[in-house]
Design a protein around this motif. Structure first.
Motif, PDB file in Angstrom:
ATOM      1  N   GLU A  72      -2.781  -2.873   7.571  1.00 12.12           N
ATOM      2  CA  GLU A  72      -2.226  -1.531   7.716  1.00 12.12           C
ATOM      3  C   GLU A  72      -2.205  -1.107   9.181  1.00 12.12           C
ATOM      4  O   GLU A  72      -1.280  -0.441   9.638  1.00 12.12           O
ATOM      5  CB  GLU A  72      -3.072  -0.546   6.889  1.00 12.12           C
ATOM      6  CG  GLU A  72      -2.349   0.750   6.594  1.00 12.12           C
ATOM      7  CD  GLU A  72      -3.184   1.709   5.761  1.00 12.12           C
ATOM      8  OE1 GLU A  72      -4.395   1.480   5.580  1.00 12.12           O
ATOM      9  OE2 GLU A  72      -2.606   2.713   5.319  1.00 12.12           O
ATOM     10  N   GLY A  99      -1.336   6.500   3.559  1.00 15.78           N
ATOM     11  CA  GLY A  99      -0.512   7.557   4.152  1.00 15.78           C
ATOM     12  C   GLY A  99       0.807   6.951   4.587  1.00 15.78           C
ATOM     13  O   GLY A  99       0.852   5.784   4.991  1.00 15.78           O
ATOM     14  N   SER A 129      -6.976  -3.001   5.541  1.00 15.93           N
ATOM     15  CA  SER A 129      -7.018  -2.130   6.729  1.00 15.93           C
ATOM     16  C   SER A 129      -6.486  -2.858   7.958  1.00 15.93           C
ATOM     17  O   SER A 129      -5.787  -2.273   8.787  1.00 15.93           O
ATOM     18  CB  SER A 129      -8.444  -1.657   7.014  1.00 15.93           C
ATOM     19  OG  SER A 129      -8.932  -0.921   5.918  1.00 15.93           O
ATOM     20  N   ARG A 160      -5.321   9.370  -6.010  1.00 19.64           N
ATOM     21  CA  ARG A 160      -6.494   8.793  -6.662  1.00 19.64           C
ATOM     22  C   ARG A 160      -7.144   9.807  -7.615  1.00 19.64           C
ATOM     23  O   ARG A 160      -7.608   9.465  -8.701  1.00 19.64           O
ATOM     24  CB  ARG A 160      -7.492   8.359  -5.596  1.00 19.64           C
ATOM     25  CG  ARG A 160      -8.579   7.490  -6.129  1.00 19.64           C
ATOM     26  CD  ARG A 160      -9.582   7.082  -5.079  1.00 19.64           C
ATOM     27  NE  ARG A 160     -10.457   6.100  -5.679  1.00 19.64           N
ATOM     28  CZ  ARG A 160     -10.307   4.803  -5.575  1.00 19.64           C
ATOM     29  NH1 ARG A 160      -9.363   4.298  -4.828  1.00 19.64           N
ATOM     30  NH2 ARG A 160     -11.112   3.980  -6.204  1.00 19.64           N
ATOM     31  N   LEU A 161      -7.135  11.053  -7.155  1.00 21.05           N
ATOM     32  CA  LEU A 161      -7.693  12.150  -7.943  1.00 21.05           C
ATOM     33  C   LEU A 161      -6.973  12.307  -9.282  1.00 21.05           C
ATOM     34  O   LEU A 161      -7.541  12.773 -10.265  1.00 21.05           O
ATOM     35  CB  LEU A 161      -7.556  13.422  -7.105  1.00 21.05           C
ATOM     36  CG  LEU A 161      -8.101  14.748  -7.593  1.00 21.05           C
ATOM     37  CD1 LEU A 161      -9.577  14.623  -7.920  1.00 21.05           C
ATOM     38  CD2 LEU A 161      -7.885  15.805  -6.535  1.00 21.05           C
ATOM     39  N   ARG A 162      -5.721  11.922  -9.305  1.00 17.24           N
ATOM     40  CA  ARG A 162      -4.933  12.054 -10.534  1.00 17.24           C
ATOM     41  C   ARG A 162      -5.054  10.825 -11.424  1.00 17.24           C
ATOM     42  O   ARG A 162      -4.362  10.715 -12.421  1.00 17.24           O
ATOM     43  CB  ARG A 162      -3.454  12.256 -10.167  1.00 17.24           C
ATOM     44  CG  ARG A 162      -3.168  13.556  -9.464  1.00 17.24           C
ATOM     45  CD  ARG A 162      -1.779  13.513  -8.818  1.00 17.24           C
ATOM     46  NE  ARG A 162      -1.350  14.811  -8.374  1.00 17.24           N
ATOM     47  CZ  ARG A 162      -1.718  15.373  -7.231  1.00 17.24           C
ATOM     48  NH1 ARG A 162      -2.538  14.734  -6.415  1.00 17.24           N
ATOM     49  NH2 ARG A 162      -1.286  16.561  -6.884  1.00 17.24           N
ATOM     50  N   ALA A 212      -3.297  13.243   6.532  1.00 19.66           N
ATOM     51  CA  ALA A 212      -2.776  13.231   5.165  1.00 19.66           C
ATOM     52  C   ALA A 212      -3.894  13.498   4.178  1.00 19.66           C
ATOM     53  O   ALA A 212      -5.030  13.076   4.391  1.00 19.66           O
ATOM     54  CB  ALA A 212      -2.144  11.876   4.855  1.00 19.66           C
ATOM     55  N   LEU A 213      -3.566  14.233   3.137  1.00 19.36           N
ATOM     56  CA  LEU A 213      -4.472  14.335   1.998  1.00 19.36           C
ATOM     57  C   LEU A 213      -3.963  13.360   0.956  1.00 19.36           C
ATOM     58  O   LEU A 213      -2.887  13.543   0.397  1.00 19.36           O
ATOM     59  CB  LEU A 213      -4.464  15.752   1.418  1.00 19.36           C
ATOM     60  CG  LEU A 213      -5.378  16.754   2.103  1.00 19.36           C
ATOM     61  CD1 LEU A 213      -5.101  18.156   1.616  1.00 19.36           C
ATOM     62  CD2 LEU A 213      -6.832  16.403   1.869  1.00 19.36           C
ATOM     63  N   LEU A 214      -4.723  12.299   0.738  1.00 20.27           N
ATOM     64  CA  LEU A 214      -4.272  11.277  -0.195  1.00 20.27           C
ATOM     65  C   LEU A 214      -4.821  11.652  -1.568  1.00 20.27           C
ATOM     66  O   LEU A 214      -5.963  11.363  -1.898  1.00 20.27           O
ATOM     67  CB  LEU A 214      -4.769   9.912   0.264  1.00 20.27           C
ATOM     68  CG  LEU A 214      -4.431   9.579   1.736  1.00 20.27           C
ATOM     69  CD1 LEU A 214      -5.013   8.225   2.136  1.00 20.27           C
ATOM     70  CD2 LEU A 214      -2.927   9.597   1.984  1.00 20.27           C
ATOM     71  N   SER A 248     -10.491  -5.174   0.796  1.00 16.74           N
ATOM     72  CA  SER A 248     -10.298  -3.825   1.281  1.00 16.74           C
ATOM     73  C   SER A 248     -10.171  -3.770   2.800  1.00 16.74           C
ATOM     74  O   SER A 248      -9.321  -3.075   3.357  1.00 16.74           O
ATOM     75  CB  SER A 248     -11.544  -3.059   0.870  1.00 16.74           C
ATOM     76  OG  SER A 248     -11.220  -1.841   0.422  1.00 16.74           O
ATOM     77  N   PHE A 300      -8.109  -1.997  -9.060  1.00 20.23           N
ATOM     78  CA  PHE A 300      -8.273  -1.709  -7.633  1.00 20.23           C
ATOM     79  C   PHE A 300      -7.227  -0.690  -7.223  1.00 20.23           C
ATOM     80  O   PHE A 300      -6.037  -0.890  -7.435  1.00 20.23           O
ATOM     81  CB  PHE A 300      -8.084  -3.003  -6.839  1.00 20.23           C
ATOM     82  CG  PHE A 300      -8.285  -2.849  -5.358  1.00 20.23           C
ATOM     83  CD1 PHE A 300      -9.531  -3.073  -4.778  1.00 20.23           C
ATOM     84  CD2 PHE A 300      -7.223  -2.488  -4.531  1.00 20.23           C
ATOM     85  CE1 PHE A 300      -9.720  -2.939  -3.418  1.00 20.23           C
ATOM     86  CE2 PHE A 300      -7.407  -2.355  -3.149  1.00 20.23           C
ATOM     87  CZ  PHE A 300      -8.658  -2.581  -2.597  1.00 20.23           C
ATOM     88  N   ILE A 301      -7.684   0.446  -6.661  1.00 24.12           N
ATOM     89  CA  ILE A 301      -6.743   1.489  -6.241  1.00 24.12           C
ATOM     90  C   ILE A 301      -6.829   1.655  -4.735  1.00 24.12           C
ATOM     91  O   ILE A 301      -7.915   1.775  -4.176  1.00 24.12           O
ATOM     92  CB  ILE A 301      -7.073   2.851  -6.887  1.00 24.12           C
ATOM     93  CG1 ILE A 301      -7.188   2.719  -8.399  1.00 24.12           C
ATOM     94  CG2 ILE A 301      -6.024   3.889  -6.507  1.00 24.12           C
ATOM     95  CD1 ILE A 301      -7.630   3.997  -9.087  1.00 24.12           C
ATOM     96  N   ARG A 302      -5.689   1.675  -4.093  1.00 21.06           N
ATOM     97  CA  ARG A 302      -5.687   1.905  -2.651  1.00 21.06           C
ATOM     98  C   ARG A 302      -4.661   2.982  -2.321  1.00 21.06           C
ATOM     99  O   ARG A 302      -3.499   2.907  -2.742  1.00 21.06           O
ATOM    100  CB  ARG A 302      -5.313   0.603  -1.923  1.00 21.06           C
ATOM    101  CG  ARG A 302      -5.298   0.725  -0.417  1.00 21.06           C
ATOM    102  CD  ARG A 302      -6.700   0.998   0.134  1.00 21.06           C
ATOM    103  NE  ARG A 302      -6.665   0.962   1.577  1.00 21.06           N
ATOM    104  CZ  ARG A 302      -7.460   0.185   2.327  1.00 21.06           C
ATOM    105  NH1 ARG A 302      -8.341  -0.603   1.745  1.00 21.06           N
ATOM    106  NH2 ARG A 302      -7.356   0.218   3.633  1.00 21.06           N
ATOM    107  N   SER A 303      -5.105   4.000  -1.585  1.00 17.02           N
ATOM    108  CA  SER A 303      -4.219   5.081  -1.167  1.00 17.02           C
ATOM    109  C   SER A 303      -3.741   4.822   0.255  1.00 17.02           C
ATOM    110  O   SER A 303      -4.508   4.376   1.095  1.00 17.02           O
ATOM    111  CB  SER A 303      -4.974   6.415  -1.177  1.00 17.02           C
ATOM    112  OG  SER A 303      -5.702   6.575  -2.366  1.00 17.02           O
TER     113      SER A 303
END
Lengths: 555, 139, 314
Positions: free
Chosen positions: C23, C112, C20, C94-96, C89-91, C16, C107-110
């Motif tokens: 990114e 922008g 970063s 993940r909420l969905r 940004a509102l990422l 993770s 593993f989920i990564r959001s």
């Protein structure tokens, strides 16, 4: 009311008056607006209001379209019910609070349940951790309900229960308590909130998806029509919609739209509108904009009456009448200088009374800090009693009718609500709107705008962004002892051991069969609660059949 | 270009009062941050997993049900256990003063109570992230 | 211990944090990428793109679950738009994706988009390198989905799923946006809505008219992601497309193409950075612009002169 030439002259004089305004000092504030963020003119007169159709639009109390009130004699005939929502800790503590409130002159009971009960979890469920008995009383089985109403004659009081997703279960328990007291169900009076649509929109305490939830509701309406005819089956609620950040117009429009949805669903389920409609009631917020709120209640009555008569073909007058409960706005209270909340609540309560409410809850001043203390609850009740007996506002009906500003606002809110109804229909109805997050987004936008207005100081909240003080808060904070949760879990376990578990198993199986088919679910649930099946067991039986609701994402 | 501050906003427990958390989400976004909102009724496990996978700088937790003394410590402990102890935790809700002191001792960096402005929250997040020392070695 | 060492030991926290670093192009990220690249190469990458509201996240929500159930180690990258004004940004993806079994190690990564306009963030394809090296078998990448030309996905994925919803004109919009050319599979999502059959038909007709000959006939699957209808069918087509690419050797060919572009991009980026640092510093440019505006030079000659100076050092 005014002839044409007079109105024309008036408009001309108004233009002249407006033009003179420059002579006066500059406005002290950049914008004048309602709590909902709508601009307010400096002056309203006959020229501001559509003067046609007084009798059609305003008329008389107790007569269609009920703009001035649903009853002929209003508070002279019957004062509003002082109904303080409460419920705390264990069933025993709640029972003691009820005896205390009844002794203080309260005229109806209102039960607040804890979050696990509202969400259909038993106290021994993993998800209940930390939440048991916190925001209200925990009810796992009929045994808890028996204690809550111990020594209270159910034929003599009316009880309001704030419960939605599992409403059928709690109503069944109430009926069963009545049976134990020897009171036939047709003598029971009270109200269930039972408004699942506003849960999806605002308060977010749901269990099942909309379709089976609506079925539970129409089953309940059908059961009540046959067995508990005096029970108010749904309290269609704008309160939570407003608390979530909606404007007055949004509260009005979304709540009534929910109401129309229930009417349509019950009609589709084959019920007679004139049988169920008189048992529908409403629950509105009393926010801080005094005149806007009064106008909202008046507009609500007029809209409901028109739609019920003209759109849904209701024939009985009782079906046209919008009766409502009011609660002062929790979201208007501040944690800073909490005593100020007494004044806020008093003005809000006054707007509810001037708006013709049938019952009223006044918030306690310490609610932004913790659960209300006895002292704060008493002061809140006294606020209502002072309005009732000392201010004189209840002597005459709808005293603000004819105020140019109030009539203007009433018309305006009605028009805004109608515009929303059109938009909702264009989007395919209330359920579609919920699925697509339409209501949720509209409300969130309003909430963000309101917060920004406060931060830009376009709006002054006393004690928060104006008249700020360094202070030691001296309000005593009521705490729920952690042992309460342990006791609740222990007594639940005791019941699970002492009840007839074969009967529980059998009734739950019968409930499953009923839910898969099309029998009346409330009848089957009543059989389950009589043998002390838990709320969680009943919900767990229905969940695999009905499914579980998932929120449409907002962002 | 300055690095983006990443924030996870979480709503544990059973209460559905999400007005505040949504206002804060919009405000932090408008302040140039990347905001991830978990949605309602997340368990501490779900929140901590999201915080770690998204490698956020800060986790904001909103609780209005009165379960704060159970849920905050559960999240703090689990986050430390799973190697996310470097992430700051702040919270919002109806939290009495005594509880605030206890929670700050338990590892919650900052608690905002009713009436807090989004400006204060943005300020705190910005400063707190800037003050975090980053001593991790890449290679 | 360094993050890289912890990463090699299988630490999700380290993965993770390395993401970063990549990114944010922190010091040393290129070196890490080189090392990571050499240990990867096994991960299969599936892209999901389509217009806003097509239910891309909900599709990933289900597909990732199916892949995890099939025993894959699954990763998800979802890209959301950053505000061009504030960078915030509102990422929300993940909420969905609440049904994804995180306990099965998904593993989920959001991310922008951070100013990038091709549907992915500039760093997305580099982030996939880290996920690959970490040992994931299957990656789902969801594009921004704001309705622009989102073609970055072709260079970052092996299979592309284009999600559409049955709303009037959508098929034509898809054609215009070039989505027809990049789709390996179509998902007509929210198929309970009116117009779904029509849309499937329109897409079929459009695909038949395409002159390109290929053994792979682009499947068109009607799905309802939120109600979990027909997702296994969609998943079967994903598996089939992968098998097809592998069997025909097209996978290697595709990846070779992508690598060419990748090397080119690294080169161009390096040159760009070099030019930014040396040739294009403020004073030089101001001076040139001044001369152009006084009529002593023109942008074309000036640009050519700078190029000669860069290449030959004169």
């Amino acid at each position: 009311m005014f002839d044409k030439s007079f109105l024309e002259e008036l408009r001309e004089r108004r233009r002249q008056w407006d033009a003179e305004k420059d002579k006066f000092a500059q406005n002290a504030r950049p914008r004048y607006m309602t709590v909902s963020g709508d601009d307010v003119d400096i002056l309203y007169g006959p020229e501001s209001v559509d003067q046609s159709g007084y009798l059609d639009k305003i008329g008389f109390p107790g007569q269609y379209p009920y703009t001035r009130g649903v009853h002929h004699s209003m508070y002279r005939g019957r004062m509003w019910t002082m109904r303080q929502f409460s419920g705390m800790g264990t069933a025993r503590q709640t029972n003691e609070r009820y005896h205390y409130l009844l002794k203080q002159g309260q005229t109806g009971l209102s039960v607040a349940f804890d979050l696990p009960t509202l969400m259909g979890y038993d106290s021994d469920h993993q998800r209940s951790m930390g939440e048991i008995c916190k925001c209200g009383v925990a009810v796992d089985t009929l045994a808890d309900m028996e204690i809550i109403f111990d020594g209270i004659d159910l034929s003599k009081i009316s009880t309001s229960m704030t419960i939605n997703a599992p409403a059928s279960i709690l109503l069944a328990m109430y009926v069963a308590v009545g049976e134990k007291q020897g009171i036939a169900s047709h003598k029971l009076t009270g109200t269930l909130q039972n408004d699942i649509l506003k849960e999806y929109i605002a308060q977010k305490e749901w269990v099942f998806p909309p379709e089976p939830s609506i079925r539970l509701i129409t089953d309940l309406m059908d059961f009540c029509a046959r067995h508990i005819p005096k029970w108010n089956t749904i309290s269609i609620s704008g309160y939570h919609i407003r608390e979530a950040g909606a404007t007055a117009a949004q509260e009005l429009a979304f709540t009534l739209a929910d109401g129309f949805q229930y009417v349509e669903s019950a009609i589709a389920a084959g019920q007679d509108v004139d049988v169920f409609a008189p048992r529908l009631s409403f629950f509105f917020n009393a926010h801080q904009d005094f005149f806007e709120e009064i106008a909202k209640y008046r507009a609500a009555r007029r809209i409901w009456a028109r739609h019920m008569r003209e759109k849904y073909g209701a024939k009985k007058e009782e079906s046209w009448k919008l009766r409502f409960h009011t609660q002062t706005a929790g979201c208007s209270l501040t944690a800073q200088q909490p005593e100020n909340n007494l004044m806020r609540t008093a003005y809000e309560a006054l707007s509810g009374v001037l708006g013709g409410t049938q019952s009223l809850h006044t918030n306690s001043m310490d609610e932004t800090l913790a659960l209300p203390s006895d002292k704060a609850v008493l002061l809140a009740l006294r606020t209502q009693q002072i309005i009732m007996h000392e201010t004189g506002v209840a002597n005459t009906i709808d005293p603000l009718a004819g105020s140019y500003y109030v009539e203007y606002l009433t018309d305006k809110l009605e028009a805004e609500a109608e515009a929303y109804f059109t938009e909702i229909e264009r989007r395919g109805g209330v359920l579609k709107g919920i699925e697509e997050g339409f209501f949720q987004r509209e409300i969130a936008k309003s909430a963000y705008r309101y917060q920004k207005e406060i931060e830009r100081e376009e709006r002054i909240i006393v004690g928060v962004n104006g008249y700020v003080m360094d202070e030691e808060i001296t309000i005593p904070v009521l705490r729920i002892d952690e042992t309460v949760a342990r006791d609740q879990v222990a007594s639940l376990q005791k019941i699970k051991q002492s009840r007839d578990n074969d009967k529980v198993k059998r009734t739950l199986e019968e409930l499953a069969v009923c839910a898969r088919g099309n029998g009346n679910t409330l009848q089957a649930i009543l059989d389950c609660v009589r043998v002390y099946a838990t709320e969680g067991e009943i919900v767990d039986t229905l969940r695999p059949i009905f499914g579980e609701y998932q929120e449409p994402p907002m962002f | 270009m300055a690095e983006k501050i990443r924030v996870l906003l979480a709503k544990p427990g059973l209460d559905g009062h999400d007005r505040g958390v949504k206002v804060v989400a919009a405000a932090l976004r408008d302040a140039g941050m990347e905001v991830i909102y978990t949605g309602l009724r997340q368990t501490p496990e779900q929140i901590v997993t999201a915080a770690i996978q998204e490698d956020v700088d800060v986790v904001g937790v909103s609780i209005l049900s009165g379960a704060h003394m159970t849920l905050f410590p559960a999240i703090v402990d689990l986050l430390r256990q799973r190697g996310g102890g470097d992430k700051l935790i702040f919270g919002g809700g109806i939290i009495p003063d005594d509880d605030i002191a206890a929670l700050e001792k338990a590892g919650v960096s900052k608690l905002f109570t009713p009436g807090a402005s989004t400006v204060e929250i943005i300020d705190w997040v910005t400063r707190a992230v800037a003050a975090k020392k980053n001593d991790e070695k890449l290679l | 211990m360094s993050l890289y060492t912890e990463f090699q030991g299988g630490s999700e926290v380290a993965l993770s944090k390395i993401i970063s670093h990549i990114e944010n192009r922190r010091e040393g990220y290129q070196e890490v990428l080189s090392r990571l690249y050499r240990t990867g190469g096994r991960m299969y990458r599936i892209g999901i793109t389509g217009p806003p509201g097509a239910g891309k996240s909900s599709l990933v929500n289900r597909l990732a679950g199916l892949a995890a159930e099939a025993g894959h180690r699954v990763a998800v990258i979802c890209v959301d738009p950053s505000s061009p004004f504030t960078g915030g940004a509102l990422l929300g993806d993940r909420l969905r994706m609440q049904d994804i079994p995180l306990d099965k190690g998904v593993f989920i990564r959001s991310m922008g988009s951070r100013g990038s306009t091709g549907g992915l963030a500039a760093a997305t394809s580099n982030v996939t390198v880290a996920l690959d090296a970490f040992g994931f078998d299957t990656l789902f990448i969801e594009t921004v989905g704001v309705g622009q030309m989102e073609l970055d996905i072709i260079d970052a994925c092996d299979t592309v799923v284009v999600a559409l919803v049955p709303e009037s004109g959508d098929a034509i919009q898809a054609l215009k946006a070039g989505l027809m050319e990049i789709a390996d599979i179509f998902a007509v999502n929210k198929a309970d809505r009116a117009g779904s059959d029509q849309m499937v038909y329109d897409l079929q007709s459009a695909m038949e008219m395409k002159a390109v000959h290929s053994e792979w006939i682009v499947p068109i699957v009607a799905t309802q992601a939120t109600a979990n209808v027909n997702l296994d069918e969609l998943y079967r087509h994903l598996t089939a497309h992968k098998a097809y690419l592998e069997k025909t050797g097209l996978l290697a060919q595709k990846r070779a193409e992508q690598l060419k572009k990748k090397v080119e991009r690294v080169l161009v980026k390096s040159i760009q950075r070099d030019i930014d640092r040396t040739l294009l510093n403020g004073a030089v440019l101001d001076d040139i612009v001044g001369r152009i505006m006084r009529g002593e030079d023109d942008p074309y000659s000036a640009g050519q002169a700078l190029f000669r100076q860069y290449k030959f050092g004169s």
